[in-house]
Design a protein around this motif. Structure first.
Motif, PDB file in Angstrom:
ATOM      1  N   GLU A  36      23.352  -1.304  62.912  1.00  0.00           N
ATOM      2  CA  GLU A  36      22.104  -0.576  63.159  1.00  0.00           C
ATOM      3  C   GLU A  36      22.050  -0.020  64.572  1.00  0.00           C
ATOM      4  OE1 GLU A  36      21.816  -3.920  60.232  1.00  0.00           O
ATOM      5  OE2 GLU A  36      22.390  -3.787  62.341  1.00  0.00           O
ATOM      6  N   HIS A 133      15.419   2.686  59.753  1.00  0.00           N
ATOM      7  CA  HIS A 133      16.746   2.481  59.175  1.00  0.00           C
ATOM      8  C   HIS A 133      17.189   1.041  59.370  1.00  0.00           C
ATOM      9  CE1 HIS A 133      20.908   3.390  57.980  1.00  0.00           C
ATOM     10  NE2 HIS A 133      21.276   2.631  59.001  1.00  0.00           N
ATOM     11  N   THR A 135      20.209  -2.056  57.387  1.00  0.00           N
ATOM     12  CA  THR A 135      21.415  -2.151  56.567  1.00  0.00           C
ATOM     13  C   THR A 135      21.432  -3.459  55.798  1.00  0.00           C
ATOM     14  OG1 THR A 135      22.918  -3.368  58.046  1.00  0.00           O
ATOM     15  CG2 THR A 135      22.625  -1.010  58.490  1.00  0.00           C
ATOM     16  N   CYS A 165      18.557   2.964  54.129  1.00  0.00           N
ATOM     17  CA  CYS A 165      19.303   1.705  54.143  1.00  0.00           C
ATOM     18  C   CYS A 165      20.761   1.984  53.821  1.00  0.00           C
ATOM     19  CB  CYS A 165      18.716   0.729  53.128  1.00  0.00           C
ATOM     20  SG  CYS A 165      19.552  -0.886  53.086  1.00  0.00           S
ATOM     21  N   ASP A 166      21.646   1.458  54.654  1.00  0.00           N
ATOM     22  CA  ASP A 166      23.077   1.482  54.385  1.00  0.00           C
ATOM     23  C   ASP A 166      23.431   0.120  53.802  1.00  0.00           C
ATOM     24  OD1 ASP A 166      25.857   1.534  54.442  1.00  0.00           O
ATOM     25  OD2 ASP A 166      25.946   2.623  56.335  1.00  0.00           O
ATOM     26  N   ASN A 168      26.156  -1.568  53.189  1.00  0.00           N
ATOM     27  CA  ASN A 168      27.071  -2.323  54.055  1.00  0.00           C
ATOM     28  C   ASN A 168      27.353  -3.739  53.560  1.00  0.00           C
ATOM     29  OD1 ASN A 168      27.998  -0.624  56.066  1.00  0.00           O
ATOM     30  ND2 ASN A 168      26.308  -1.019  57.465  1.00  0.00           N
ATOM     31  N   ASP A 284      28.971   3.727  60.291  1.00  0.00           N
ATOM     32  CA  ASP A 284      27.693   3.807  60.994  1.00  0.00           C
ATOM     33  C   ASP A 284      27.506   5.172  61.637  1.00  0.00           C
ATOM     34  OD1 ASP A 284      27.285   1.079  60.389  1.00  0.00           O
ATOM     35  OD2 ASP A 284      28.482   0.513  62.138  1.00  0.00           O
TER      36      ASP A 284
END
Length: 343
Positions: A36, A133, A135, A165-166, A168, A284
């Protein structure tokens, strides 16, 4: 421009010099890294206001150094919370050719992993912002940390922010009795813009499509099916972006991405990245580039191309953090990838 707020854990990154193995020389290079924070730094480098939220140890010189580093990258650290616990560490051994990179985590009992709902003053942290944002790394640390991430997403949605949201997925982090697939669907339900790769979708959301991640060749048609399956499962999503990495060796990857906005399925330009210096943080940088593109470009294809080009450049420098400007990314998009000396 309303700031983008990112939330998650930062770690001290320790890596051997060059492409050496762990302790081949009796030294480590110390920098910072965390999904992040990497996104916030990328946005700051592109000229977009960014704010980073975390919970870090109080009265700690490493915390102080990190906050100074954020300011150097034009990221606002004002709302970082200080509390009990320790500063997490991760060790990374860069790969080369047929030797893959290795990552070792030393982050148990870190300050953020012990934090829970109520630890962050979200009203203050999100004030004046336009985007939030996080993750799938943060919810993997502890149940309380997952609950804190959900709280932040709920607060952001209530305040009218766009939420990204990633996913990950990190298999080595889920150790507190919950599987990613038991936790991450709740975060996906609170998300507007989802970022993932094929393994993330399968392991974090349980959405499976016949994609072979180890073949070195990617079937784009299968990725369209994967994107459509995720969008069907989560009607709240406005779009999903999926990175497509063709891993031919640790030093040579094909790199591209796709985006589905419920109307169009878009594919980016494909890059052959040879002689990779460091791929950690590349995803990222893609996320940071995508957010920047969605916030500043007039169409999703342009946003996708910027994200992929930014991430492509990130593979050429060591460390987690992006160190390229938006103009340099635009130059690559325009065809300036020859590597010629700029005089």
């Amino acid at each position: 421009m309303k700031p983008v707020v990112t939330f998650g854990e930062i770690m001290l990154r320790l890596a051997p010099p060059g492409f050496e193995r762990f302790l081949q020389s009796p030294q480590f290079l110390a920098t910072f890294g965390g999904g992040e924070a990497n996104v916030a730094v990328a946005l700051g480098g592109f000229g977009y206001p960014a704010r980073y939220i975390s919970v870090l140890p109080d009265k700690n010189a490493i915390t102080d150094a990190f906050i100074g580093e954020l300011r150097r990258f034009n990221v606002d650290p004002t709302h970082i919370v200080r509390g009990p616990g320790r500063f997490g560490i991760y060790f990374v051994e860069p790969g080369a050719n047929q030797r893959g990179a290795k990552v070792l985590y030393d982050r148990e009992y870190s300050s953020i992993s012990q934090a829970g709902p109520g630890a962050v003053n979200w009203d203050a942290a999100l004030a004046g912002a336009g985007w939030f944002h996080t993750t799938g790394i943060t919810p993997a640390l502890s149940q309380s940390c997952a609950d804190l991430a959900v709280e932040g997403m709920q607060k952001a949605r209530a305040a009218g922010l766009t939420v990204s949201c990633d996913l990950n997925f990190r298999k080595n982090l889920w150790k507190y009795g919950k599987k990613s697939s038991e936790v991450m669907p709740r975060l996906a339900e609170l998300t507007d813009v989802l970022i993932a790769n094929e393994e993330d979708c399968q392991m974090a959301l349980g959405v499976k499509v016949d994609v072979d991640v180890h073949s070195g060749e990617l079937d784009r048609g299968q990725y369209q099916k994967l994107a459509e399956a995720v969008l069907a499962a989560y009607p709240n999503l406005k779009l999903i972006a999926i990175t497509l990495r063709e891993s031919k060796s640790a030093s040579h990857n094909g790199w591209s991405a796709c985006l589905h906005n419920r109307k169009d399925f878009l594919l980016s330009k494909h890059y052959e990245i040879t002689h990779i210096v460091d791929r950690v943080g590349g995803g990222d940088c893609f996320a940071g580039g995508l957010l920047w593109g969605l916030l500043t470009k007039d169409n999703h294809q342009a946003a996708l191309e910027f994200a992929v080009a930014a991430s492509c450049l990130k593979h050429s420098i060591p460390g987690d953090f992006n160190r390229f400007s938006a103009d340099e990314v635009e130059a690559l998009i325009a065809g300036g990838g020859s590597g010629r000396v700029q005089r």
